[in-house]
Design a protein around this motif. Structure first.
Motif, PDB file in Angstrom:
ATOM      1  N   GLY A 156       2.578   1.751  -3.399  1.00 15.02           N
ATOM      2  CA  GLY A 156       1.681   2.291  -4.424  1.00 15.02           C
ATOM      3  C   GLY A 156       1.560   3.795  -4.364  1.00 15.02           C
ATOM      4  O   GLY A 156       1.504   4.476  -5.398  1.00 15.02           O
ATOM      5  N   THR A 157       1.513   4.351  -3.156  1.00 13.60           N
ATOM      6  CA  THR A 157       1.432   5.805  -3.021  1.00 13.60           C
ATOM      7  C   THR A 157       2.653   6.469  -3.635  1.00 13.60           C
ATOM      8  O   THR A 157       2.567   7.586  -4.146  1.00 13.60           O
ATOM      9  CB  THR A 157       1.302   6.194  -1.538  1.00 13.60           C
ATOM     10  OG1 THR A 157       0.106   5.603  -1.016  1.00 13.60           O
ATOM     11  CG2 THR A 157       1.234   7.701  -1.357  1.00 13.60           C
ATOM     12  N   GLY A 168       0.547   6.939  -8.294  1.00 19.36           N
ATOM     13  CA  GLY A 168       1.527   7.327  -7.297  1.00 19.36           C
ATOM     14  C   GLY A 168       2.135   8.690  -7.568  1.00 19.36           C
ATOM     15  O   GLY A 168       1.958   9.281  -8.637  1.00 19.36           O
ATOM     16  N   ALA A 180      -5.402   5.557  -8.149  1.00 12.66           N
ATOM     17  CA  ALA A 180      -4.331   5.071  -7.282  1.00 12.66           C
ATOM     18  C   ALA A 180      -2.952   5.472  -7.809  1.00 12.66           C
ATOM     19  O   ALA A 180      -1.934   4.951  -7.363  1.00 12.66           O
ATOM     20  CB  ALA A 180      -4.415   3.556  -7.136  1.00 12.66           C
ATOM     21  N   TYR A 207      -6.442  -3.632  -4.750  1.00 13.57           N
ATOM     22  CA  TYR A 207      -6.415  -2.257  -4.236  1.00 13.57           C
ATOM     23  C   TYR A 207      -7.182  -2.206  -2.920  1.00 13.57           C
ATOM     24  O   TYR A 207      -8.058  -3.045  -2.659  1.00 13.57           O
ATOM     25  CB  TYR A 207      -7.031  -1.275  -5.244  1.00 13.57           C
ATOM     26  CG  TYR A 207      -6.207  -1.152  -6.508  1.00 13.57           C
ATOM     27  CD1 TYR A 207      -5.199  -0.210  -6.602  1.00 13.57           C
ATOM     28  CD2 TYR A 207      -6.428  -2.012  -7.590  1.00 13.57           C
ATOM     29  CE1 TYR A 207      -4.421  -0.107  -7.756  1.00 13.57           C
ATOM     30  CE2 TYR A 207      -5.655  -1.926  -8.740  1.00 13.57           C
ATOM     31  CZ  TYR A 207      -4.655  -0.973  -8.809  1.00 13.57           C
ATOM     32  OH  TYR A 207      -3.875  -0.878  -9.940  1.00 13.57           O
ATOM     33  N   HIS A 224       0.835  -1.201   0.000  1.00 15.62           N
ATOM     34  CA  HIS A 224       0.000   0.000   0.000  1.00 15.62           C
ATOM     35  C   HIS A 224       0.874   1.257   0.000  1.00 15.62           C
ATOM     36  O   HIS A 224       0.639   2.209  -0.753  1.00 15.62           O
ATOM     37  CB  HIS A 224      -0.920  -0.005   1.219  1.00 15.62           C
ATOM     38  CG  HIS A 224      -2.082   0.922   1.128  1.00 15.62           C
ATOM     39  ND1 HIS A 224      -1.977   2.270   1.396  1.00 15.62           N
ATOM     40  CD2 HIS A 224      -3.391   0.709   0.801  1.00 15.62           C
ATOM     41  CE1 HIS A 224      -3.155   2.844   1.243  1.00 15.62           C
ATOM     42  NE2 HIS A 224      -4.043   1.918   0.884  1.00 15.62           N
ATOM     43  N   SER A 235      -4.904   2.871  -2.484  1.00 16.31           N
ATOM     44  CA  SER A 235      -3.624   2.476  -3.061  1.00 16.31           C
ATOM     45  C   SER A 235      -3.605   0.976  -3.309  1.00 16.31           C
ATOM     46  O   SER A 235      -4.610   0.280  -3.111  1.00 16.31           O
ATOM     47  CB  SER A 235      -2.473   2.881  -2.129  1.00 16.31           C
ATOM     48  OG  SER A 235      -1.220   2.644  -2.736  1.00 16.31           O
TER      49      SER A 235
END
Length: 670
Positions: free
Chosen positions: A171-172, A190, A188, A365, A168, A356
């Motif tokens: 992903g950010t 990044g 989502a 997700y 998670h 994310s």
């Protein structure tokens, strides 16, 4: 046995250092630039020593946990937080856990910290590498990562609970532009959707950080920390806010404030980003919230109280920032300050309801929240700042002190008082604002100033400018301060200054001698509880100092940087950022920026290197370190750039050149 253990550690360290770093990272010349300007020998020594120490401490902690019937790892099903045995207290064999800083399950993270501007100019993390240490390894085969995740540890060394969190967080930072489930494609995305990610678990993190920084890693994310509830129960509130090191009951063996500052000083281009933690409303077994007397303040520990990193608080998402009221604090984010009233956390970002990537599958997700989710948005944005800076500055990068100065300088106001506080830090991170300062520091219309200077013992620096139009002036300095010494005093909230080299900045209106000073937190808890946390004055605790002058009148100004006392090692490199000082720099000031003097050290003369007549009419003054004028000369002919110094005594001097209000100073040594 000891020799065998050392040999095993050395082999592991070599693998760590050499395994695939350059793939999808900065160019070889860029990596060499970072390594040449880092203390690689010291970083290697730190990495080897910390590896042996952390392995030994964790093994002992696991033995104690098993003997007491405690789990080696666990998952809180209500909050989703993952715990793992980390170390122990040698005083009473107490076991301590690290935990991820996520909570159980609107503007997006990109909108909140204004990353969209960088994406619009095609700064998306191309050829950049971000480091991630976490409770597990990011799910490297996720389609949103496109093969850009480099696994640096054995994934099976931790459970999948840690892997969800790591995925998670990853992903950010690096999820691709089209990341998201059907109907949510792109949501989502990044911060740096084209960057690569090196993924480590948190075991031996300080050793691995030192090694990776020595190989050129620029920025890394750490969304975890010690379990504050357990700390409160076993040690008490005196651990909170303290600058920690190796001492009695709070000797965790590894991961202290001092440990981290040692690494970051040896690696001046490496920025380490940490989540503040989510304990503000937790109630330990003895009743009442943590540190109940301070209403959620004073909850940062270990890495959260270091001086040279960035600690991130979590706020709600912000679709469009219009005023401080646009930023709403989460109900869980840990507040500072430190026991010596430094400004911590440093900055804020979205950490509530963050969408994310998940490890539930290659297309999974999820929504999660916590300071764990806030920190990676800033980590990703910093990698974009570095990418942009390198395109404008011959493939070089900013020192981490420049990154932190830029962070504070451009932060969007948050909270009830202008300036920093112990909740939001300097405010809401402003990716666009920082990018514009970088862009405006180059080209013909240079309206911002970014400098990386070295202040010698007894030296001062001055920058003169004429402000032709009334308006705000902002001046910020930051430096990587040497690691401080911890205190052995066991009193809660004992005031012990961690700062080693005390630099100072002030802005002076030369026309009326008005002096402007940087922000500082008021050093008493009563003021903070009353909602008035900062003031402006001589800051003796922070290694970021920012001056903000709203609606400054037209006139002549001077920025002055000096220091108090003795500088450790005799000097301190610092970063200076200035905006609002006027329009484009004058021709004279632009030329002075490239000017130098030689020879240095000198004997009978110094020469100002000049191939144009732009300096005709300039005045040259040489001062000793006490400020006494030794030489005063006007340059009135092209052959007058050679200054006679034969009569001067050996020592350190400041040579100042002034032409039409533009000036520059040099430290020269005879």
């Amino acid at each position: 046995y000891l020799n065998k253990m050392k040999n095993k550690i050395t082999k592991l360290f070599i693998v760590l250092m050499l395994s695939g770093y350059a793939a999808n990272a900065q160019t070889e010349s860029q990596l060499e630039f970072i390594k040449e300007n880092s203390n690689v020998i010291e970083l290697n020594n730190i990495a080897k020593e910390r590896l042996e120490r952390s392995e030994s401490n964790r093994k002992k902690a696991e033995e104690i946990a098993k003997a007491k019937g405690l789990p080696l790892s666990k998952l809180d099903k209500e909050t989703g937080e993952y715990y793992e045995v980390y170390t122990y207290s040698p005083l009473d064999n107490e076991v301590f856990y690290r935990k991820t800083f996520n909570n159980s399950p609107n503007g997006g993270s990109i909108q909140t910290i204004k990353v969209g501007y960088l994406h619009s100019i095609d700064i998306k993390g191309q050829n950049m590498l971000i480091g991630e240490w976490d409770g597990g390894i990011a799910h490297s085969t996720h389609t949103a990562f496109g093969g850009r995740v480099q696994v640096r540890n054995t994934p099976g060394s931790v459970t999948s609970n840690g892997t969800f969190h790591a995925t998670h967080v990853a992903g950010t930072m690096i999820a691709s532009e089209n990341a998201g489930e059907p109907g949510k494609v792109g949501q989502a995305k990044g911060m740096a959707p084209m960057a690569a990610l090196a993924s480590w678990n948190w075991q031996n993190d300080d050793s691995e950080m030192a090694a990776a920084a020595g190989q050129g890693l620029l920025v890394s994310n750490h969304s975890y920390g010690l379990d504050n509830v357990a700390l409160n129960s076993s040690i008490g509130v005196r651990i909170f806010g303290r600058y920690t090191g190796n001492y009695t009951k709070t000797n965790f063996g590894i991961g202290t404030s001092k440990d981290l500052d040692l690494i970051l000083n040896a690696a001046p281009y490496y920025t380490s980003v940490w989540a503040a933690g989510n304990d503000r409303n937790l109630s330990p077994a003895q009743g009442g919230p943590l540190n109940n007397n301070f209403g959620g303040r004073d909850l940062l520990v270990n890495e959260g109280t270091a001086k040279n990193n960035i600690v991130v608080a979590a706020v709600n998402g912000v679709q469009t920032y219009s005023s401080p009221s646009s930023v709403v604090m989460s109900d869980f984010s840990n507040w500072g300050p430190t026991d010596d009233f430094r400004i911590k956390p440093d900055i804020s970002a979205k950490g509530v309801a963050v969408y994310s990537t998940s490890d539930s599958g290659n297309n999974g997700y999820a929504i999660a929240q916590g300071t764990s989710m806030a920190a990676p948005s800033i980590t990703g944005a910093i990698s974009l700042w570095q990418q942009l800076y390198s395109t404008k500055n011959n493939n070089t990068f900013m020192r981490s002190s420049t990154v932190r100065a830029l962070m504070a300088h451009t932060a969007m106001e948050a909270g009830g008082q202008v300036g920093p506080d112990y909740m939001y830090g300097w405010g809401l991170f402003n990716s666009e604002g920082g990018a514009l300062v970088i862009e405006n520091n180059s080209g013909v219309t240079k309206t911002s100033l970014i400098e990386e200077n070295q202040l010698m013992q007894g030296q001062f620096y001055e920058f003169d400018f004429n402000k032709e139009v009334a308006g705000d002036i902002t001046a910020t300095i930051a430096w990587n301060d040497p690691a401080g010494e911890e205190t052995t005093n066991t009193t809660a909230n004992f005031f012990h200054v961690a700062l080693v080299n005390d630099l100072d900045i002030k802005v002076i209106n030369v026309d009326n001698n008005t002096e402007y000073f940087p922000y500082r937190l008021k050093n008493n808890w009563a003021s903070m509880q009353a909602g008035s946390s900062n003031e402006q004055g001589d800051n003796t605790v922070d290694n970021i100092e920012k001056i903000y002058i709203p609606s400054a009148p037209v006139g002549n100004y001077k920025v002055r940087v000096n220091h108090k006392g003795t500088l450790k090692a005799g000097s301190q490199i610092y970063s200076l950022i200035l905006t609002g000082h006027g329009g484009p720099l004058s021709v004279e000031q632009k030329y002075l920026e490239k000017l130098n003097v030689y020879p240095n050290p000198f004997n009978d003369y110094v020469i100002i290197n000049n191939s144009q007549d732009v300096l005709l009419g300039a005045s040259v003054n040489i001062y000793d370190i006490s400020g006494k004028l030794i030489v005063s000369k006007n340059i009135d002919t092209p052959d007058n750039y050679k200054i006679d110094t034969s009569f001067m005594s050996n020592g350190v001097y400041i040579l100042n050149i002034d032409i039409k209000g533009a000036s520059k100073s040099f430290k020269i040594v005879k």
